[in-house]
Every structure is written in C-alpha cells, then in structure tokens.
Design a protein around this motif. Sequence first.
Motif, PDB file in Angstrom:
ATOM      1  N   TRP A  95       4.803  58.568  98.338  1.00  0.00           N
ATOM      2  CA  TRP A  95       5.232  57.170  98.257  1.00  0.00           C
ATOM      3  C   TRP A  95       5.979  56.923  96.947  1.00  0.00           C
ATOM      4  CZ3 TRP A  95       2.081  53.134 101.224  1.00  0.00           C
ATOM      5  CH2 TRP A  95       2.711  51.896 101.191  1.00  0.00           C
ATOM      6  N   ILE A  96       5.372  57.364  95.838  1.00  0.00           N
ATOM      7  CA  ILE A  96       5.999  57.183  94.529  1.00  0.00           C
ATOM      8  C   ILE A  96       7.319  57.956  94.444  1.00  0.00           C
ATOM      9  CG2 ILE A  96       5.724  57.606  92.062  1.00  0.00           C
ATOM     10  CD1 ILE A  96       2.708  57.208  92.462  1.00  0.00           C
ATOM     11  N   LEU A  97       7.323  59.177  94.985  1.00  0.00           N
ATOM     12  CA  LEU A  97       8.519  60.011  94.916  1.00  0.00           C
ATOM     13  C   LEU A  97       9.680  59.382  95.687  1.00  0.00           C
ATOM     14  CD1 LEU A  97       9.907  62.678  94.128  1.00  0.00           C
ATOM     15  CD2 LEU A  97       8.975  63.665  96.224  1.00  0.00           C
ATOM     16  N   THR A  98       9.430  58.954  96.910  1.00  0.00           N
ATOM     17  CA  THR A  98      10.517  58.384  97.716  1.00  0.00           C
ATOM     18  C   THR A  98      10.999  57.058  97.135  1.00  0.00           C
ATOM     19  OG1 THR A  98       8.847  57.384  99.196  1.00  0.00           O
ATOM     20  CG2 THR A  98       9.788  59.509  99.839  1.00  0.00           C
ATOM     21  N   ASP A  99      10.092  56.260  96.563  1.00  0.00           N
ATOM     22  CA  ASP A  99      10.516  55.017  95.919  1.00  0.00           C
ATOM     23  C   ASP A  99      11.395  55.306  94.706  1.00  0.00           C
ATOM     24  OD1 ASP A  99       9.243  53.515  97.769  1.00  0.00           O
ATOM     25  OD2 ASP A  99       7.697  52.701  96.449  1.00  0.00           O
ATOM     26  N   ALA A 100      11.048  56.358  93.968  1.00  0.00           N
ATOM     27  CA  ALA A 100      11.847  56.696  92.789  1.00  0.00           C
ATOM     28  C   ALA A 100      13.213  57.265  93.179  1.00  0.00           C
ATOM     29  CB  ALA A 100      11.085  57.701  91.927  1.00  0.00           C
ATOM     30  N   ILE A 101      13.258  58.089  94.207  1.00  0.00           N
ATOM     31  CA  ILE A 101      14.517  58.714  94.619  1.00  0.00           C
ATOM     32  C   ILE A 101      15.492  57.673  95.156  1.00  0.00           C
ATOM     33  CG2 ILE A 101      15.556  60.262  96.320  1.00  0.00           C
ATOM     34  CD1 ILE A 101      13.188  62.085  96.004  1.00  0.00           C
ATOM     35  N   HIS A 102      14.992  56.735  95.970  1.00  0.00           N
ATOM     36  CA  HIS A 102      15.860  55.774  96.643  1.00  0.00           C
ATOM     37  C   HIS A 102      15.819  54.392  95.989  1.00  0.00           C
ATOM     38  CE1 HIS A 102      16.142  58.894  99.624  1.00  0.00           C
ATOM     39  NE2 HIS A 102      14.861  58.805  99.935  1.00  0.00           N
ATOM     40  N   TYR A 103      15.424  54.333  94.727  1.00  0.00           N
ATOM     41  CA  TYR A 103      15.327  53.045  94.034  1.00  0.00           C
ATOM     42  C   TYR A 103      16.710  52.402  93.905  1.00  0.00           C
ATOM     43  CZ  TYR A 103      14.506  49.622  90.355  1.00  0.00           C
ATOM     44  OH  TYR A 103      14.446  48.457  89.630  1.00  0.00           O
ATOM     45  N   GLY A 104      16.783  51.129  94.291  1.00  0.00           N
ATOM     46  CA  GLY A 104      18.022  50.377  94.165  1.00  0.00           C
ATOM     47  C   GLY A 104      19.035  50.625  95.256  1.00  0.00           C
ATOM     48  N   ASP A 105      18.736  51.476  96.213  1.00  0.00           N
ATOM     49  CA  ASP A 105      19.660  51.771  97.317  1.00  0.00           C
ATOM     50  C   ASP A 105      19.121  51.110  98.575  1.00  0.00           C
ATOM     51  OD1 ASP A 105      21.466  52.745  99.131  1.00  0.00           O
ATOM     52  OD2 ASP A 105      21.341  54.829  98.454  1.00  0.00           O
ATOM     53  N   SER A 106      19.653  49.960  98.912  1.00  0.00           N
ATOM     54  CA  SER A 106      19.146  49.210 100.070  1.00  0.00           C
ATOM     55  C   SER A 106      19.415  49.925 101.384  1.00  0.00           C
ATOM     56  CB  SER A 106      19.785  47.810 100.101  1.00  0.00           C
ATOM     57  OG  SER A 106      21.205  47.908 100.162  1.00  0.00           O
ATOM     58  N   GLY A 107      20.412  50.782 101.412  1.00  0.00           N
ATOM     59  CA  GLY A 107      20.724  51.491 102.652  1.00  0.00           C
ATOM     60  C   GLY A 107      19.770  52.627 102.956  1.00  0.00           C
ATOM     61  N   ARG A 108      18.892  52.958 102.024  1.00  0.00           N
ATOM     62  CA  ARG A 108      17.960  54.066 102.230  1.00  0.00           C
ATOM     63  C   ARG A 108      16.505  53.604 102.318  1.00  0.00           C
ATOM     64  NH1 ARG A 108      19.596  59.262 101.412  1.00  0.00           N
ATOM     65  NH2 ARG A 108      21.797  59.561 100.903  1.00  0.00           N
ATOM     66  N   GLN A 109      16.318  52.337 102.624  1.00  0.00           N
ATOM     67  CA  GLN A 109      14.955  51.829 102.764  1.00  0.00           C
ATOM     68  C   GLN A 109      14.206  52.527 103.899  1.00  0.00           C
ATOM     69  OE1 GLN A 109      13.502  49.617 100.641  1.00  0.00           O
ATOM     70  NE2 GLN A 109      15.391  49.802  99.455  1.00  0.00           N
ATOM     71  N   ARG A 110      14.946  52.962 104.920  1.00  0.00           N
ATOM     72  CA  ARG A 110      14.308  53.611 106.072  1.00  0.00           C
ATOM     73  C   ARG A 110      13.741  54.983 105.720  1.00  0.00           C
ATOM     74  NH1 ARG A 110      17.760  57.412 108.109  1.00  0.00           N
ATOM     75  NH2 ARG A 110      19.895  57.374 107.278  1.00  0.00           N
ATOM     76  N   LEU A 111      14.142  55.535 104.569  1.00  0.00           N
ATOM     77  CA  LEU A 111      13.663  56.854 104.173  1.00  0.00           C
ATOM     78  C   LEU A 111      12.415  56.786 103.307  1.00  0.00           C
ATOM     79  CD1 LEU A 111      17.085  58.558 103.319  1.00  0.00           C
ATOM     80  CD2 LEU A 111      15.786  58.671 105.447  1.00  0.00           C
ATOM     81  N   LYS A 112      11.916  55.594 103.038  1.00  0.00           N
ATOM     82  CA  LYS A 112      10.732  55.447 102.204  1.00  0.00           C
ATOM     83  C   LYS A 112       9.472  55.508 103.058  1.00  0.00           C
ATOM     84  CE  LYS A 112      13.007  52.754  98.573  1.00  0.00           C
ATOM     85  NZ  LYS A 112      12.976  51.495  97.774  1.00  0.00           N
ATOM     86  N   VAL A 113       8.348  55.752 102.406  1.00  0.00           N
ATOM     87  CA  VAL A 113       7.077  55.914 103.102  1.00  0.00           C
ATOM     88  C   VAL A 113       6.679  54.693 103.930  1.00  0.00           C
ATOM     89  CG1 VAL A 113       4.586  56.197 102.724  1.00  0.00           C
ATOM     90  CG2 VAL A 113       6.208  57.693 101.557  1.00  0.00           C
ATOM     91  N   PRO A 114       6.840  53.439 103.430  1.00  0.00           N
ATOM     92  CA  PRO A 114       6.441  52.296 104.264  1.00  0.00           C
ATOM     93  C   PRO A 114       7.139  52.255 105.621  1.00  0.00           C
ATOM     94  CG  PRO A 114       6.755  51.587 102.002  1.00  0.00           C
ATOM     95  CD  PRO A 114       7.232  53.008 102.073  1.00  0.00           C
TER      96      PRO A 114
END
Length: 274
Positions: A95-114
């Motif tokens: 969760w922390i890793l994916t949030d850090a990798i895709h931070y600030g990129d609204s187009g990559r919200q689907r790649l996060k754990v939630p």
Amino acid sequence: MLWIHGQITTLNTMQGLFLPSVVSLAVPLALMSLTSEANGSSQKSSSLLSSEQMAPRGQLVFAVGLGALVFVPVFKALTGLPPFMGMMLGLAILWILTDAIHYGDSGRQRLKVPQALSRIDTQGVLFFLGILMSVGSLESAGILRQLANYLDANIPNADLIASAIGVASAIIDNVPLVAATMGMYDLTSFPQDADFWQLVAFCAGTGGSMLIIGSAAGVAFMGMEKVDFFWYFRKVSGFALAGYAAGIITYLAAQNLPLSLPTSLAEIPFISGS
C-alpha cells in the motif's frame, strides 16, 4: 491450512515436496511442448512477450508482492504471531509502495492498493467462509470421524486416500477438502510431518489443476482469458493428470527408497579400502 494447524512444518515440507513439485510441473510442460499447437505458437508467444515488457515500476511492485508472500512463514517463525498478520504487514508495505510510486498522478489511481481491494471477489470469500463453517459443523457432529473410519476400513492404504483427495479437489475446491481431512484425522492418527500430511499437501495443492474449476486460479483464468471448461478439459487436463501422477510416484519413490548419505569418509567403500 495444514501448516497453520501444525500438521506440517516449513523446512520438512520444502525438503519432501520440492522434487515432486518440480516433476509435476516438468512433465506437463514437456508433454505439451511436443504438441503441434505449442510448436506453432512459440514464435508468436516470444514476439508477444517482447512487445509487452513490464514497466520497471511494475516489476518492483511484483517483486515486493512476491517477497511479501514468501516472507509470511518467516514472519511466523520469527515472531510466533498468526500468519494473517504477516499477510497484513505485506499488504501495508505494498500500500505504502504503490502510494509513493503513483503519488500525484491522478491517472494511475487504479494501480493503487485501494482500487485493487475494491475488485476483490466478495462472493468467493463468502463461499469459502460458508464451506469452512459447514465442514466445522460436520466435524462437531462426528460425521467426518465416521467418514474417516469408513475410509480406513475400505481403503487401508493412506497413500491412496491422499491421492483420492487430490482427485476430488479437481471437482471440489481444495480448501474444504483439506479442512475435512483435518477433521477426519488428527495428530494422534498421523503425527506432525507424517508422510500422509505431506502427500495431502501435495495432492490437494496440485490435483485441482486437472479441471479448470478445481481451483480459484483456474476460475480466474476462465474469466481473464475467456477459456471454457471443455477447451481446458481437451487441451490441458490430460497433461495435468500425467504431472499429478508423476509427482505422486516421485514422492513415494523418494520416501521408500533406502537412500542414505555417508556421514564420514571411513564409510565410503573405496576410501576405507573395504
């Protein structure tokens, strides 16, 4: 399930089942590689893989996720805490890793754990919960013990019972089958790391591959690749059965062959001079 409840331990399972697992994988792959379909599509598959390389960030997430799964038995051995807490720790790290990798990129919200958690098959989870509750009810009523006595009376060979459990897992999911087996036989019937528990672990884990409906992974494969039951039965089931049988034979041979390594140089015939 067998590991959590103490029927098997990590190192003994790895030592006992590594070679049978490799054989059960190698045999179907070798047989399928001889078919005309596999030979005709190998070039196409290699070009497809080369054109769809995983991005570096995707490789990082995949490696961390795989490492988190492998870390679960290590976490239990080091802390003594239940394995689900190790899984939750791995999920938190992802969760922390994916949030850090895709931070600030609204187009990559689907790649996060939630977003991944929102796509969990809740019906499948409830199905397994209902199955385990049903198995618990049968165990409390003594029906599973009666079934164990019936099997012992009619199938005196424990290896055949374990092999039959694997075949049944191709139709019924291995989770309820393993739960039922643990209700039928306890550690007084077969001690920890007995050959029976090792063989049950192998058979229940690999037998479901003989039919596509025999495992959650197979059902997911049907949905992802639009594969139907009869295609899998014609193209894959025979090879999976061959690998399953070869794995069982390998395990039984490894357990029954009188193989032992010399413990000192004096025990080696051509060195001791005998």
